[in-house]
Scaffold this motif. Sequence first.
Motif, PDB file in Angstrom:
ATOM      1  N   ARG A  63     -10.599  43.240  -5.891  1.00 14.45           N
ATOM      2  CA  ARG A  63     -11.585  43.078  -5.167  1.00 14.45           C
ATOM      3  C   ARG A  63     -11.155  42.658  -3.832  1.00 14.45           C
ATOM      4  NH1 ARG A  63     -16.285  44.240  -8.101  1.00 14.45           N
ATOM      5  NH2 ARG A  63     -16.068  43.984 -10.226  1.00 14.45           N
ATOM      6  N   LEU A  64     -11.036  43.702  -3.023  1.00 19.64           N
ATOM      7  CA  LEU A  64     -10.973  43.361  -1.606  1.00 19.64           C
ATOM      8  C   LEU A  64     -12.140  42.902  -0.808  1.00 19.64           C
ATOM      9  CD1 LEU A  64      -8.732  43.216   0.569  1.00 19.64           C
ATOM     10  CD2 LEU A  64      -9.577  45.475   1.165  1.00 19.64           C
ATOM     11  N   ILE A  65     -13.361  43.553  -1.144  1.00 21.88           N
ATOM     12  CA  ILE A  65     -14.526  43.162  -0.380  1.00 21.88           C
ATOM     13  C   ILE A  65     -15.518  42.894  -1.655  1.00 21.88           C
ATOM     14  CG2 ILE A  65     -14.010  44.071   1.515  1.00 21.88           C
ATOM     15  CD1 ILE A  65     -15.645  46.577   0.819  1.00 21.88           C
ATOM     16  N   ALA A  66     -16.492  41.780  -1.547  1.00 26.59           N
ATOM     17  CA  ALA A  66     -17.569  41.508  -2.464  1.00 26.59           C
ATOM     18  C   ALA A  66     -18.616  42.496  -2.713  1.00 26.59           C
ATOM     19  CB  ALA A  66     -18.173  40.036  -1.974  1.00 26.59           C
ATOM     20  N   PRO A  67     -19.377  42.422  -3.446  1.00 26.92           N
ATOM     21  CA  PRO A  67     -20.510  43.420  -3.946  1.00 26.92           C
ATOM     22  C   PRO A  67     -21.397  43.648  -2.718  1.00 26.92           C
ATOM     23  CG  PRO A  67     -20.029  42.298  -5.946  1.00 26.92           C
ATOM     24  CD  PRO A  67     -19.434  41.487  -4.635  1.00 26.92           C
ATOM     25  N   ASP A  68     -21.770  42.404  -2.103  1.00 27.89           N
ATOM     26  CA  ASP A  68     -22.883  42.876  -1.020  1.00 27.89           C
ATOM     27  C   ASP A  68     -22.351  43.232   0.075  1.00 27.89           C
ATOM     28  OD1 ASP A  68     -20.940  40.362  -0.615  1.00 27.89           O
ATOM     29  OD2 ASP A  68     -22.409  39.548   0.850  1.00 27.89           O
ATOM     30  N   ALA A 115     -16.556  48.936  12.072  1.00 34.40           N
ATOM     31  CA  ALA A 115     -15.810  48.154  12.785  1.00 34.40           C
ATOM     32  C   ALA A 115     -15.275  46.857  12.366  1.00 34.40           C
ATOM     33  CB  ALA A 115     -16.464  48.023  14.174  1.00 34.40           C
ATOM     34  N   ARG A 116     -16.268  45.991  12.006  1.00 32.92           N
ATOM     35  CA  ARG A 116     -16.240  44.660  11.273  1.00 32.92           C
ATOM     36  C   ARG A 116     -15.216  44.755  10.190  1.00 32.92           C
ATOM     37  NH1 ARG A 116     -21.922  44.167  12.291  1.00 32.92           N
ATOM     38  NH2 ARG A 116     -22.116  44.608  10.163  1.00 32.92           N
ATOM     39  N   LEU A 117     -15.148  45.676   9.345  1.00 32.89           N
ATOM     40  CA  LEU A 117     -14.398  45.805   8.220  1.00 32.89           C
ATOM     41  C   LEU A 117     -13.027  46.047   8.681  1.00 32.89           C
ATOM     42  CD1 LEU A 117     -14.213  45.978   5.307  1.00 32.89           C
ATOM     43  CD2 LEU A 117     -14.374  48.335   5.304  1.00 32.89           C
ATOM     44  N   VAL A 118     -12.735  46.876   9.770  1.00 37.62           N
ATOM     45  CA  VAL A 118     -11.465  47.075  10.307  1.00 37.62           C
ATOM     46  C   VAL A 118     -10.778  45.745  10.725  1.00 37.62           C
ATOM     47  CG1 VAL A 118     -10.024  48.083  12.212  1.00 37.62           C
ATOM     48  CG2 VAL A 118     -11.687  49.423  10.707  1.00 37.62           C
ATOM     49  N   ALA A 119     -11.420  45.025  11.563  1.00 39.40           N
ATOM     50  CA  ALA A 119     -11.074  43.867  11.932  1.00 39.40           C
ATOM     51  C   ALA A 119     -11.062  42.585  11.200  1.00 39.40           C
ATOM     52  CB  ALA A 119     -12.010  43.467  13.476  1.00 39.40           C
ATOM     53  N   ASP A 120     -11.425  42.751   9.819  1.00 35.84           N
ATOM     54  CA  ASP A 120     -11.686  41.661   8.916  1.00 35.84           C
ATOM     55  C   ASP A 120     -10.034  41.326   8.676  1.00 35.84           C
ATOM     56  OD1 ASP A 120     -11.445  40.312   6.365  1.00 35.84           O
ATOM     57  OD2 ASP A 120     -13.907  40.830   6.303  1.00 35.84           O
ATOM     58  N   GLU A 121      -9.943  40.158   8.559  1.00 32.97           N
ATOM     59  CA  GLU A 121      -8.453  39.586   8.281  1.00 32.97           C
ATOM     60  C   GLU A 121      -7.801  39.973   6.931  1.00 32.97           C
ATOM     61  OE1 GLU A 121      -4.983  38.149   9.686  1.00 32.97           O
ATOM     62  OE2 GLU A 121      -6.746  38.404  10.782  1.00 32.97           O
ATOM     63  N   ARG A 122      -8.722  40.064   6.099  1.00 34.39           N
ATOM     64  CA  ARG A 122      -8.399  40.568   4.670  1.00 34.39           C
ATOM     65  C   ARG A 122      -7.919  41.894   4.780  1.00 34.39           C
ATOM     66  NH1 ARG A 122     -13.867  39.773   1.641  1.00 34.39           N
ATOM     67  NH2 ARG A 122     -14.627  40.633   3.627  1.00 34.39           N
ATOM     68  N   VAL A 123      -8.433  42.735   5.690  1.00 36.54           N
ATOM     69  CA  VAL A 123      -7.912  44.072   5.918  1.00 36.54           C
ATOM     70  C   VAL A 123      -6.730  44.083   6.953  1.00 36.54           C
ATOM     71  CG1 VAL A 123      -8.537  46.341   6.717  1.00 36.54           C
ATOM     72  CG2 VAL A 123     -10.123  44.936   5.235  1.00 36.54           C
ATOM     73  N   VAL A 124      -6.964  43.785   8.303  1.00 36.96           N
ATOM     74  CA  VAL A 124      -5.919  44.045   9.234  1.00 36.96           C
ATOM     75  C   VAL A 124      -4.583  42.979   9.017  1.00 36.96           C
ATOM     76  CG1 VAL A 124      -6.969  42.555  10.758  1.00 36.96           C
ATOM     77  CG2 VAL A 124      -5.570  44.294  11.625  1.00 36.96           C
ATOM     78  N   GLY A 125      -4.924  41.754   8.534  1.00 37.57           N
ATOM     79  CA  GLY A 125      -4.023  40.928   8.311  1.00 37.57           C
ATOM     80  C   GLY A 125      -2.866  41.523   7.158  1.00 37.57           C
ATOM     81  N   ARG A 126      -3.154  42.263   6.364  1.00 40.89           N
ATOM     82  CA  ARG A 126      -2.430  42.767   5.339  1.00 40.89           C
ATOM     83  C   ARG A 126      -1.392  44.127   5.989  1.00 40.89           C
ATOM     84  NH1 ARG A 126      -6.222  41.158   1.394  1.00 40.89           N
ATOM     85  NH2 ARG A 126      -5.354  40.314  -0.387  1.00 40.89           N
ATOM     86  N   ALA A 127      -2.128  44.575   7.084  1.00 41.64           N
ATOM     87  CA  ALA A 127      -1.359  45.449   7.655  1.00 41.64           C
ATOM     88  C   ALA A 127      -0.376  45.069   8.598  1.00 41.64           C
ATOM     89  CB  ALA A 127      -2.509  46.486   8.512  1.00 41.64           C
ATOM     90  N   ARG A 128      -0.812  43.825   9.348  1.00 38.34           N
ATOM     91  CA  ARG A 128       0.112  43.177  10.177  1.00 38.34           C
ATOM     92  C   ARG A 128       1.408  42.712   9.288  1.00 38.34           C
ATOM     93  NH1 ARG A 128      -4.310  40.101  12.206  1.00 38.34           N
ATOM     94  NH2 ARG A 128      -5.234  40.967  14.139  1.00 38.34           N
ATOM     95  N   VAL A 304      -5.783  45.648  17.287  1.00 35.20           N
ATOM     96  CA  VAL A 304      -6.980  45.305  16.446  1.00 35.20           C
ATOM     97  C   VAL A 304      -7.090  43.532  16.834  1.00 35.20           C
ATOM     98  CG1 VAL A 304      -8.536  45.146  14.299  1.00 35.20           C
ATOM     99  CG2 VAL A 304      -7.138  47.053  14.964  1.00 35.20           C
ATOM    100  N   GLY A 305      -8.251  43.085  16.870  1.00 38.24           N
ATOM    101  CA  GLY A 305      -8.371  41.730  16.853  1.00 38.24           C
ATOM    102  C   GLY A 305      -7.745  41.114  18.334  1.00 38.24           C
TER     103      GLY A 305
END
Length: 305
Positions: A63-68, A115-128, A304-305
């Motif tokens: 569950r990386l991102i929530a239903p909403d 764009a917001r999803l790419v910069a989300d720390e749940r996403v870009v933080g794992r890449a870093r 990013v970020g």
Amino acid sequence: MTTDAHTTVRTGARPDLYPTRGTAEMVTPRQDPVVWSAPGTPGPIAVKDLQDFDRDGFLTVDRLIAPDEVAACRAELDRLIADPAVRADERSVIEPKSQKVRSVFEVHRISEVFARLVADERVVGRARQILGSDVYVHQSRINVKPGFGASGFYWHSDFETWHAEDGLPRMRTVSVSIALTENHDTNGGLMIMPGSHRSFLGCAGATPQDNYKQSLRMQDAGTPSDEALTGLADRHGIKLFTGPAGSATWFDCNCMHGSGDNITPYPRSNVFIVFNSVENAAEEPFAAPARRPEFIGARDFTPVG
């Protein structure tokens, strides 16, 4: 450019560590780490999960991102593929048979939602954390894969293409596929050969001019032989990824992977983001006559970020 059976040296550039697109297939042991950050580097990925990623070449997050958030991304995907201007843009890829939109590239530049999803720390933080540095987006796209006949993606290593045609010198790149619909075991899900990222399979055959125009619809150049794929599958096995909308799969750039056709009524849509280390910026292509367009292989290396 001078070439022999083992190496390609380009004037003013580093040696080619991963030769490909020559007269014959050849296997090169991986020359780079899989996880680049030092042990104990803080980040959203647990130590055990990083170890598994290093071993297998992939990591799943249920569950990386929530239903909403899924709903917002799905609505944005629907908006983009319904927009005639987007469909007519060169960044859109159309299914040859159905004439439906298959993919839209560079979505982090044309959509504030993505764009917001790419910069989300749940996403870009794992890449870093995986790549051990700041990162930039080498490529982003939405894959629609509607039901009733959307074609799959043949077996390939992304790094083989990004190295040959975009000029990425090292294996310091990671992808994430975030599901925007349910991933069933029947609707053309992602398949990976676990551990295949540990060796590089250089493919046979030269790269045609403007190969990207064909490869985005049906890949040919840069695809392994049946014999090589059989050997890899026998050695590593094949893992099929299923899961709910909002789940994500991270995978190393050199994983051998693909997906089948979707002949079910149920679409399989996802957003696909490729992060590359800022210390691994693209050079000139290693095995292609010219660079691909920037919407496929970025030349803006802004972190990013």
